[in-house]
Scaffold this motif. Structure first.
Motif, PDB file in Angstrom:
ATOM      1  N   ASP A 189       0.816  -1.216   0.000  1.00 13.30           N
ATOM      2  CA  ASP A 189       0.000   0.000   0.000  1.00 13.30           C
ATOM      3  C   ASP A 189       0.847   1.262   0.000  1.00 13.30           C
ATOM      4  OD1 ASP A 189      -2.299  -1.433  -0.089  1.00 13.30           O
ATOM      5  OD2 ASP A 189      -2.748  -1.291   2.051  1.00 13.30           O
ATOM      6  N   SER A 190       1.953   1.261   0.769  1.00 16.96           N
ATOM      7  CA  SER A 190       2.775   2.467   0.903  1.00 16.96           C
ATOM      8  C   SER A 190       4.127   2.360   0.222  1.00 16.96           C
ATOM      9  CB  SER A 190       2.989   2.775   2.382  1.00 16.96           C
ATOM     10  OG  SER A 190       3.706   1.717   3.012  1.00 16.96           O
ATOM     11  N   ASP A 191       4.503   1.163  -0.250  1.00 19.85           N
ATOM     12  CA  ASP A 191       5.803   0.905  -0.881  1.00 19.85           C
ATOM     13  C   ASP A 191       6.956   1.121   0.105  1.00 19.85           C
ATOM     14  OD1 ASP A 191       7.077   0.001  -3.228  1.00 19.85           O
ATOM     15  OD2 ASP A 191       7.798   2.012  -3.664  1.00 19.85           O
ATOM     16  N   GLU A 192       6.684   1.002   1.402  1.00 18.28           N
ATOM     17  CA  GLU A 192       7.737   1.110   2.412  1.00 18.28           C
ATOM     18  C   GLU A 192       8.455  -0.231   2.562  1.00 18.28           C
ATOM     19  OE1 GLU A 192       7.132   3.339   6.207  1.00 18.28           O
ATOM     20  OE2 GLU A 192       5.050   3.311   5.571  1.00 18.28           O
ATOM     21  N   VAL A 193       9.784  -0.167   2.721  1.00 20.79           N
ATOM     22  CA  VAL A 193      10.575  -1.363   3.022  1.00 20.79           C
ATOM     23  C   VAL A 193      10.671  -1.459   4.542  1.00 20.79           C
ATOM     24  CG1 VAL A 193      12.765  -2.542   2.753  1.00 20.79           C
ATOM     25  CG2 VAL A 193      11.871  -1.136   0.885  1.00 20.79           C
ATOM     26  N   MET A 194      10.186  -2.569   5.121  1.00 18.62           N
ATOM     27  CA  MET A 194      10.116  -2.705   6.570  1.00 18.62           C
ATOM     28  C   MET A 194      10.699  -4.049   7.008  1.00 18.62           C
ATOM     29  SD  MET A 194       8.664   0.169   7.339  1.00 18.62           S
ATOM     30  CE  MET A 194       8.203  -0.038   9.054  1.00 18.62           C
ATOM     31  N   VAL A 195      11.060  -4.113   8.308  1.00 20.90           N
ATOM     32  CA  VAL A 195      11.449  -5.375   8.940  1.00 20.90           C
ATOM     33  C   VAL A 195      10.261  -5.847   9.776  1.00 20.90           C
ATOM     34  CG1 VAL A 195      13.005  -6.501  10.561  1.00 20.90           C
ATOM     35  CG2 VAL A 195      13.874  -4.725   9.022  1.00 20.90           C
ATOM     36  N   VAL A 196       9.871  -7.120   9.622  1.00 17.50           N
ATOM     37  CA  VAL A 196       8.784  -7.696  10.417  1.00 17.50           C
ATOM     38  C   VAL A 196       9.284  -8.991  11.052  1.00 17.50           C
ATOM     39  CG1 VAL A 196       7.009  -6.697   8.940  1.00 17.50           C
ATOM     40  CG2 VAL A 196       7.822  -9.006   8.470  1.00 17.50           C
ATOM     41  N   ALA A 197       8.603  -9.394  12.103  1.00 15.74           N
ATOM     42  CA  ALA A 197       8.913 -10.688  12.713  1.00 15.74           C
ATOM     43  C   ALA A 197       8.408 -11.803  11.805  1.00 15.74           C
ATOM     44  CB  ALA A 197       8.266 -10.784  14.090  1.00 15.74           C
ATOM     45  N   SER A 198       9.197 -12.854  11.642  1.00 19.72           N
ATOM     46  CA  SER A 198       8.820 -13.937  10.726  1.00 19.72           C
ATOM     47  C   SER A 198       7.521 -14.626  11.160  1.00 19.72           C
ATOM     48  CB  SER A 198       9.946 -14.967  10.640  1.00 19.72           C
ATOM     49  OG  SER A 198      11.080 -14.398  10.022  1.00 19.72           O
ATOM     50  N   ALA A 249      -1.082  10.278   5.783  1.00 15.41           N
ATOM     51  CA  ALA A 249      -1.324  11.029   4.544  1.00 15.41           C
ATOM     52  C   ALA A 249      -0.031  11.324   3.802  1.00 15.41           C
ATOM     53  CB  ALA A 249      -2.042  12.346   4.864  1.00 15.41           C
ATOM     54  N   ALA A 250       1.078  11.464   4.542  1.00 16.84           N
ATOM     55  CA  ALA A 250       2.342  11.862   3.914  1.00 16.84           C
ATOM     56  C   ALA A 250       3.130  10.682   3.370  1.00 16.84           C
ATOM     57  CB  ALA A 250       3.206  12.631   4.916  1.00 16.84           C
ATOM     58  N   VAL A 251       2.828   9.462   3.835  1.00 19.21           N
ATOM     59  CA  VAL A 251       3.604   8.288   3.422  1.00 19.21           C
ATOM     60  C   VAL A 251       3.498   8.084   1.921  1.00 19.21           C
ATOM     61  CG1 VAL A 251       3.642   5.764   3.526  1.00 19.21           C
ATOM     62  CG2 VAL A 251       3.561   7.090   5.621  1.00 19.21           C
ATOM     63  N   ARG A 252       4.626   7.902   1.282  1.00 16.89           N
ATOM     64  CA  ARG A 252       4.727   7.621  -0.154  1.00 16.89           C
ATOM     65  C   ARG A 252       6.098   7.004  -0.402  1.00 16.89           C
ATOM     66  NH1 ARG A 252       2.838  13.075  -1.817  1.00 16.89           N
ATOM     67  NH2 ARG A 252       1.584  12.565   0.003  1.00 16.89           N
ATOM     68  N   PRO A 253       6.424   6.610  -1.655  1.00 12.75           N
ATOM     69  CA  PRO A 253       7.692   5.895  -1.882  1.00 12.75           C
ATOM     70  C   PRO A 253       8.924   6.606  -1.353  1.00 12.75           C
ATOM     71  CG  PRO A 253       6.310   5.703  -3.811  1.00 12.75           C
ATOM     72  CD  PRO A 253       5.590   6.618  -2.868  1.00 12.75           C
ATOM     73  N   ASN A 254       8.960   7.947  -1.398  1.00 11.12           N
ATOM     74  CA  ASN A 254      10.165   8.649  -0.956  1.00 11.12           C
ATOM     75  C   ASN A 254      10.018   9.240   0.440  1.00 11.12           C
ATOM     76  OD1 ASN A 254       8.294  10.579  -1.674  1.00 11.12           O
ATOM     77  ND2 ASN A 254       9.826  12.048  -2.366  1.00 11.12           N
ATOM     78  N   LEU A 255       8.989   8.828   1.202  1.00 12.10           N
ATOM     79  CA  LEU A 255       8.792   9.374   2.540  1.00 12.10           C
ATOM     80  C   LEU A 255       8.152   8.323   3.436  1.00 12.10           C
ATOM     81  CD1 LEU A 255       8.868  11.705   4.528  1.00 12.10           C
ATOM     82  CD2 LEU A 255       6.748  12.572   3.566  1.00 12.10           C
ATOM     83  N   ILE A 256       8.948   7.704   4.302  1.00 10.27           N
ATOM     84  CA  ILE A 256       8.425   6.708   5.226  1.00 10.27           C
ATOM     85  C   ILE A 256       7.985   7.406   6.507  1.00 10.27           C
ATOM     86  CG2 ILE A 256       9.851   4.867   4.263  1.00 10.27           C
ATOM     87  CD1 ILE A 256      11.751   5.213   6.586  1.00 10.27           C
ATOM     88  N   ARG A 257       7.311   6.675   7.393  1.00 12.07           N
ATOM     89  CA  ARG A 257       6.709   7.290   8.583  1.00 12.07           C
ATOM     90  C   ARG A 257       7.746   7.939   9.496  1.00 12.07           C
ATOM     91  NH1 ARG A 257       1.445   5.863  10.013  1.00 12.07           N
ATOM     92  NH2 ARG A 257       1.940   5.964  12.217  1.00 12.07           N
ATOM     93  N   VAL A 258       8.918   7.311   9.634  1.00 14.69           N
ATOM     94  CA  VAL A 258       9.955   7.885  10.506  1.00 14.69           C
ATOM     95  C   VAL A 258      10.410   9.235   9.962  1.00 14.69           C
ATOM     96  CG1 VAL A 258      12.267   7.567  11.433  1.00 14.69           C
ATOM     97  CG2 VAL A 258      10.715   5.618  11.284  1.00 14.69           C
ATOM     98  N   ASP A 259      10.643   9.311   8.643  1.00 19.16           N
ATOM     99  CA  ASP A 259      11.044  10.585   8.038  1.00 19.16           C
ATOM    100  C   ASP A 259       9.946  11.624   8.204  1.00 19.16           C
ATOM    101  OD1 ASP A 259      13.375   9.401   7.229  1.00 19.16           O
ATOM    102  OD2 ASP A 259      12.635   8.885   5.240  1.00 19.16           O
ATOM    103  N   CYS A 260       8.722  11.191   8.061  1.00 21.09           N
ATOM    104  CA  CYS A 260       7.574  12.091   8.211  1.00 21.09           C
ATOM    105  C   CYS A 260       7.559  12.693   9.612  1.00 21.09           C
ATOM    106  CB  CYS A 260       6.288  11.329   7.927  1.00 21.09           C
ATOM    107  SG  CYS A 260       4.806  12.232   8.344  1.00 21.09           S
ATOM    108  N   GLU A 261       7.755  11.840  10.611  1.00 21.11           N
ATOM    109  CA  GLU A 261       7.765  12.313  12.005  1.00 21.11           C
ATOM    110  C   GLU A 261       8.871  13.339  12.220  1.00 21.11           C
ATOM    111  OE1 GLU A 261       8.840  10.053  16.062  1.00 21.11           O
ATOM    112  OE2 GLU A 261       7.070   9.265  15.032  1.00 21.11           O
TER     113      GLU A 261
END
Length: 319
Positions: free
Chosen positions: A9-18, A255-267
């Motif tokens: 949905d957001s094209d964010e690269v994330m780490v998740v628990a397996s 609202a700000a999340v997009r390919p070049n802006l992940i939530r941490v950067d937004c914050e």
């Protein structure tokens, strides 16, 4: 174990628990915490995918790789982000090269047009006028083509321009920007339902921007006046109110999340925007101005007689 995935949905690269992954590794649970730190803590501790007996939401993902150690997974996430960034830059360069080639072709067409003699009063004036009209039409077509190429290039590289106007269908009933704490309380009450939050996220996401700083600036300027923004900081230190505690803060990040802006950067950009409010208020009297000029028409559409038309067209090739 831990997995590096891309949230579709957001094209964010994330780490998740397996243990959050579905058996086919096409979906993953994601914690509902607002705090980025709490989310990362949940990943690192591989918490069970539920809170208070309620199962977390499942998100569609693209699975990349699995790691035994959390730090190694974070390194894999970093490498994947860098790879995506290099791909986007390469695509942008190709687009610009194609645009430059097209502009060069249009310039060559203009340069190879046959020389046009000055207008005369001879018997063949009508024939000359007709030829110049055809040249004028060609110039207008090339000008329109160039404008379209410039617009298409901008639209492809920037999903939403900083001056885009949100669709009326998703406009909120609130009077934005917010000016008082009472306005803030009102919007917090309105955002208590999932439907109203979704509507506000859609509305703010259409404001657009040319980068992380621009995206957040456009949203924050639409949400808060500077006179109200100066009463907040992120954590509520000193005599300020805590912006991070508001439902509105979470809506802005979504609202700000997009390919070049992940939530941490937004914050981080929200924190900067709030901390620089005093500077903006000091500079405000010096920053009054209008919108930049539009691309002018190559040929004026104003009606003119034959002699004026000849002179106007001739200026295209003598200026």
């Amino acid at each position: 174990m831990y997995a590096v995935v891309t949230l579709q949905d957001s094209d964010e690269v994330m780490v998740v628990a397996s243990n959050w992954l579905s058996p086919d590794k096409k979906q993953s649970y994601w914690p509902p915490f607002r705090s980025t730190e709490k989310c990362m803590e949940a990943v690192q501790n591989r918490l069970k995918s539920e809170t208070g007996g309620k199962t977390w939401e499942k998100l569609n993902i693209s699975f990349h790789k699995e790691y035994v150690i959390f730090d190694n997974a974070k390194e894999g996430q970093k490498e994947m982000k860098q790879q995506k960034e290099r791909s986007k830059r390469g695509f942008g360069i190709l687009k610009r090269q194609r645009l430059e080639n097209t502009v060069g072709m249009l310039k060559n067409q203009l340069q190879t047009l046959p020389p046009v003699p000055p207008a005369s009063r001879t018997d063949d004036k009508e024939e000359l006028l007709q030829m110049l009209r055809e040249i004028k039409s060609m110039v207008q077509e090339n000008s329109a083509m160039l404008k379209k190429l410039l617009k298409d290039n901008t639209d492809s590289e920037v999903p939403s321009s900083s001056t885009s106007v949100p669709n009326k269908e998703v406009k909120t009933n609130l009077n934005l920007p917010l000016k008082t704490f009472e306005d803030v309380n009102n919007i917090e009450r309105e955002l208590n339902t999932a439907a109203s939050r979704k509507k506000m996220v859609k509305y703010l996401s259409m404001l657009g921007g040319f980068g992380p700083k621009d995206v957040i600036k456009n949203i924050m300027q639409r949400i808060l006046t500077d006179d109200l923004a100066k009463e907040f900081n992120w954590q509520g230190r000193g005599d300020k109110k805590p912006f991070s505690k508001l439902i509105l803060a979470d809506v802005i990040r979504d609202a700000a999340v997009r390919p070049n802006l992940i939530r941490v950067d937004c914050e981080n950009e929200i924190k900067k925007y709030l901390s620089y409010t005093a500077d903006r208020l000091r500079r405000r009297p010096r920053e009054q101005g209008g919108i930049g000029p539009e691309i002018p028409n190559v040929i004026s559409p104003t009606p003119m007689d034959d002699d004026d038309e000849l002179e106007e067209i001739w200026k295209l090739f003598t200026d």
